[in-house]
Design an enzyme around this catalytic site. Sequence first.
Site, PDB file in Angstrom:
ATOM      1  N   HIS A 177       0.521  32.096  45.723  1.00  0.00           N
ATOM      2  CA  HIS A 177       1.657  32.998  45.499  1.00  0.00           C
ATOM      3  C   HIS A 177       1.119  34.387  45.172  1.00  0.00           C
ATOM      4  O   HIS A 177      -0.077  34.553  44.935  1.00  0.00           O
ATOM      5  CB  HIS A 177       2.596  32.460  44.413  1.00  0.00           C
ATOM      6  CG  HIS A 177       2.006  32.367  43.044  1.00  0.00           C
ATOM      7  ND1 HIS A 177       0.910  31.571  42.759  1.00  0.00           N
ATOM      8  CD2 HIS A 177       2.353  32.971  41.874  1.00  0.00           C
ATOM      9  CE1 HIS A 177       0.629  31.694  41.467  1.00  0.00           C
ATOM     10  NE2 HIS A 177       1.475  32.534  40.904  1.00  0.00           N
ATOM     11  N   HIS A 203       1.521  36.616  42.723  1.00  0.00           N
ATOM     12  CA  HIS A 203       1.307  37.207  41.401  1.00  0.00           C
ATOM     13  C   HIS A 203      -0.118  37.761  41.316  1.00  0.00           C
ATOM     14  O   HIS A 203      -1.048  37.206  41.902  1.00  0.00           O
ATOM     15  CB  HIS A 203       1.541  36.168  40.296  1.00  0.00           C
ATOM     16  CG  HIS A 203       2.982  36.053  39.899  1.00  0.00           C
ATOM     17  ND1 HIS A 203       3.508  34.936  39.295  1.00  0.00           N
ATOM     18  CD2 HIS A 203       4.011  36.947  40.004  1.00  0.00           C
ATOM     19  CE1 HIS A 203       4.794  35.143  39.059  1.00  0.00           C
ATOM     20  NE2 HIS A 203       5.121  36.340  39.484  1.00  0.00           N
ATOM     21  N   ASP A 216      -2.467  37.782  39.188  1.00  0.00           N
ATOM     22  CA  ASP A 216      -3.607  36.971  38.730  1.00  0.00           C
ATOM     23  C   ASP A 216      -4.108  36.005  39.814  1.00  0.00           C
ATOM     24  O   ASP A 216      -5.080  35.277  39.596  1.00  0.00           O
ATOM     25  CB  ASP A 216      -3.289  36.239  37.414  1.00  0.00           C
ATOM     26  CG  ASP A 216      -2.088  35.312  37.489  1.00  0.00           C
ATOM     27  OD1 ASP A 216      -1.122  35.634  38.206  1.00  0.00           O
ATOM     28  OD2 ASP A 216      -2.110  34.258  36.827  1.00  0.00           O
ATOM     29  N   HIS A 217      -3.445  36.023  40.981  1.00  0.00           N
ATOM     30  CA  HIS A 217      -3.876  35.170  42.083  1.00  0.00           C
ATOM     31  C   HIS A 217      -4.332  35.967  43.307  1.00  0.00           C
ATOM     32  O   HIS A 217      -4.869  35.370  44.248  1.00  0.00           O
ATOM     33  CB  HIS A 217      -2.751  34.194  42.461  1.00  0.00           C
ATOM     34  CG  HIS A 217      -2.377  33.278  41.332  1.00  0.00           C
ATOM     35  ND1 HIS A 217      -2.747  31.962  41.289  1.00  0.00           N
ATOM     36  CD2 HIS A 217      -1.731  33.519  40.158  1.00  0.00           C
ATOM     37  CE1 HIS A 217      -2.311  31.415  40.152  1.00  0.00           C
ATOM     38  NE2 HIS A 217      -1.687  32.346  39.444  1.00  0.00           N
ATOM     39  N   HIS A 269       8.503  27.913  41.112  1.00  0.00           N
ATOM     40  CA  HIS A 269       7.989  28.944  40.212  1.00  0.00           C
ATOM     41  C   HIS A 269       9.016  30.083  40.183  1.00  0.00           C
ATOM     42  O   HIS A 269      10.093  29.950  40.755  1.00  0.00           O
ATOM     43  CB  HIS A 269       6.613  29.406  40.756  1.00  0.00           C
ATOM     44  CG  HIS A 269       5.816  30.270  39.829  1.00  0.00           C
ATOM     45  ND1 HIS A 269       5.710  30.044  38.482  1.00  0.00           N
ATOM     46  CD2 HIS A 269       5.060  31.383  40.079  1.00  0.00           C
ATOM     47  CE1 HIS A 269       4.918  30.978  37.950  1.00  0.00           C
ATOM     48  NE2 HIS A 269       4.525  31.796  38.886  1.00  0.00           N
ATOM     49  N   ASP A 319       1.189  27.966  40.851  1.00  0.00           N
ATOM     50  CA  ASP A 319       1.969  27.896  39.614  1.00  0.00           C
ATOM     51  C   ASP A 319       3.302  27.209  39.903  1.00  0.00           C
ATOM     52  O   ASP A 319       3.963  27.512  40.894  1.00  0.00           O
ATOM     53  CB  ASP A 319       2.241  29.306  39.079  1.00  0.00           C
ATOM     54  CG  ASP A 319       0.959  29.996  38.616  1.00  0.00           C
ATOM     55  OD1 ASP A 319      -0.124  29.412  38.772  1.00  0.00           O
ATOM     56  OD2 ASP A 319       1.068  31.124  38.086  1.00  0.00           O
ATOM     57  N   HIS A 348      -5.508  26.981  35.287  1.00  0.00           N
ATOM     58  CA  HIS A 348      -4.494  27.956  34.858  1.00  0.00           C
ATOM     59  C   HIS A 348      -4.146  27.705  33.382  1.00  0.00           C
ATOM     60  O   HIS A 348      -2.989  27.558  32.994  1.00  0.00           O
ATOM     61  CB  HIS A 348      -3.240  27.836  35.748  1.00  0.00           C
ATOM     62  CG  HIS A 348      -2.432  29.106  35.838  1.00  0.00           C
ATOM     63  ND1 HIS A 348      -1.417  29.390  34.964  1.00  0.00           N
ATOM     64  CD2 HIS A 348      -2.512  30.168  36.686  1.00  0.00           C
ATOM     65  CE1 HIS A 348      -0.883  30.570  35.301  1.00  0.00           C
ATOM     66  NE2 HIS A 348      -1.526  31.061  36.329  1.00  0.00           N
TER      67      HIS A 348
HETATM   68 ZN   LIG Z   1      -0.616  32.580  37.591  1.00  0.00          ZN
END
Ligand SMILES: [Zn+2]
Lengths: 319, 319
Positions: free
Chosen positions: A63, A65, A67-68, A140, A211, A269
């Site tokens: 996805h 976001h 942090d990915h 998510h 996530d 995670h």
């Molecule tokens: Zn995340």
Amino acid sequence: MQLLFLGTGAGIPSKQRNTSSLALKLLEERGTVWLFDCGEATQHQILHTTLKPRKIEKIFITHLHGDHIFGLPGLLGSRSFQGGDELLEIYGPAGIQEFTETFLRISQTHLTYSIIFHEVQEGLIFEDETMEVEARLLDHVIPSFGYRITQKPLPPKLLIDEAVKKGVPKGPLLAKLKNGETVELEDGTVVKSEEVTSPAEAGFVVAILGDTRFCQAAVELSRGADVLVHEATFDTETQKLAKAYGHSSIYDAALTAHQAGAGTLIANHISARFLPEDAKTLANEALHVHPTIHIAHDFAEYEWHKNKKEIQKKKKERQ
Amino acid sequence: MQLLFLGTGAGIPSKQRNTSSLALKLLEERGTVWLFDCGEATQHQILHTTLKPRKIEKIFITHLHGDHIFGLPGLLGSRSFQGGDELLEIYGPAGIQEFTETFLRISQTHLTYSIIFHEVQEGLIFEDETMEVEARLLDHVIPSFGYRITQKPLPPKLLIDEAVKKGVPKGPLLAKLKNGETVELEDGTVVKSEEVTSPAEAGFVVAILGDTRFCQAAVELSRGADVLVHEATFDTETQKLAKAYGHSSIYDAALTAHQAGAGTLIANHISARFLPEDAKTLANEALHVHPTIHIAHDFAEYEWHKNKKEIQKKKKERQ
Ligand SMILES: [Zn+2]
Ligand SMILES: [Zn+2]
């Protein structure tokens, strides 16, 4: 096959855990590495491993976001800088291509290789002779995919000693036997394939999830997987927050593994609120639901043993 | 004022040097920090310092190459995540706003603070009561700016003991004296401002340059600066490559400092081909051109001593 965790934290990096990235090392299987997610500083983490960026054949993004994905610009640039010239394929939700193309254009990064983008929909997203990958939408706060990677059964191996014993001469008859055919020798002896080959070996099934809240799609995607990599941002105490924020607790992850009949659960995670010494407690909270749980840490590596049909943690080899 | 080097490498990160970022700590002067460039994993480097992302008031980007901007997405997100709610101003070449807005939108990062973008042109780009910043275009392969940061002279300080000795009563006369005015006391005594104040103190001038070949614009921007931060991607042996690739050697950097009549030269953007133990040799190559040269390393911090009008290296305080 090995799973090398490059980043096992949630949201923002900490000194202990970087943001998400996981390398599925398929060096024996296909001479390449597949990367799942690419949080910022994934290329920095790679500097402490034996991974070569040019060996990365495919990148799967769960996805969008930060942090990915925020490590993608730098990794693509370094893969080029270090002389990578092989095609790279990137799979991810709609938007990944615009994201990538915008930063390449604005930073005037000229890559030495081509990229093919695949904006992922549910279903089979990749298949060749040895592997297939299926995607499913999880639950998510933004579209987040899980990927199920299936290694196809390995072809039967010819047991050459057995064939010689039965009097099969070198040459085309051996190939026929290897391909599953029955053959007749010159003296009239009939030799069946299964008499001179080992049975086909099952491959591995690994489910790597983005996530997600606990959801039925995650259970179905992970059905019977040998390994399930599942997020566990929260513990059982903070279970309610997990749902509110679109995440899972370690209990949710274990429940998914249990309902799916999966093998080893590896949780990643992990929130920075949990210290390294909390990992054991975290796993213990859910062992009554699923018996085999590892809490991944950065640079943790797990190795698939095909004969045992089992994945085991390797000794830490951080460089 | 302190200069804290967060990333001193060139092009791609190595284990020793991260990509470019430099914090100009103005905690005493204005309670904030200004960041110059933001290579990938700048926020990771910050984790090893006492810097607080929410204290970052301004970010100046010299140019849009990845090794100078790929850490911006993550840093902006973390500044928000950690409760930063104060306005952030970002200065940089045209394109920086599109870059930033694209990744914020695609990653659905919702910041808790506002950003004002300033697409930089040559000239004065910022001024308030205490500071001013001037930008100049240097000579790189894409538009690359240098920034000259000038602290305005500090106002004279009232020497209260001297004023009391002269019989000045507490109250508005003191304020007038502090403001440079001459006053007459009740008994007819005339007191001049300079008799009861210390002289105005000169502020500092720091020039922080983006990637560049040796060029006259760099010399002019650095004219008389107390500190010049200049790239040195190459050494004297590889001098020719510097020009070809739009970069400088340590010799070029020293020549700029010399021609500008600058004080301390701090070289950064050091190629990974130089090992930490090469730093001394590198500096020695150019000491005949300019007498005060430091080769910055990651986490090196330099402190401005206003009385001596001089910057000195602090003891390493990596956390
Ligand atoms: Zn995340
Ligand atoms: Zn650069």
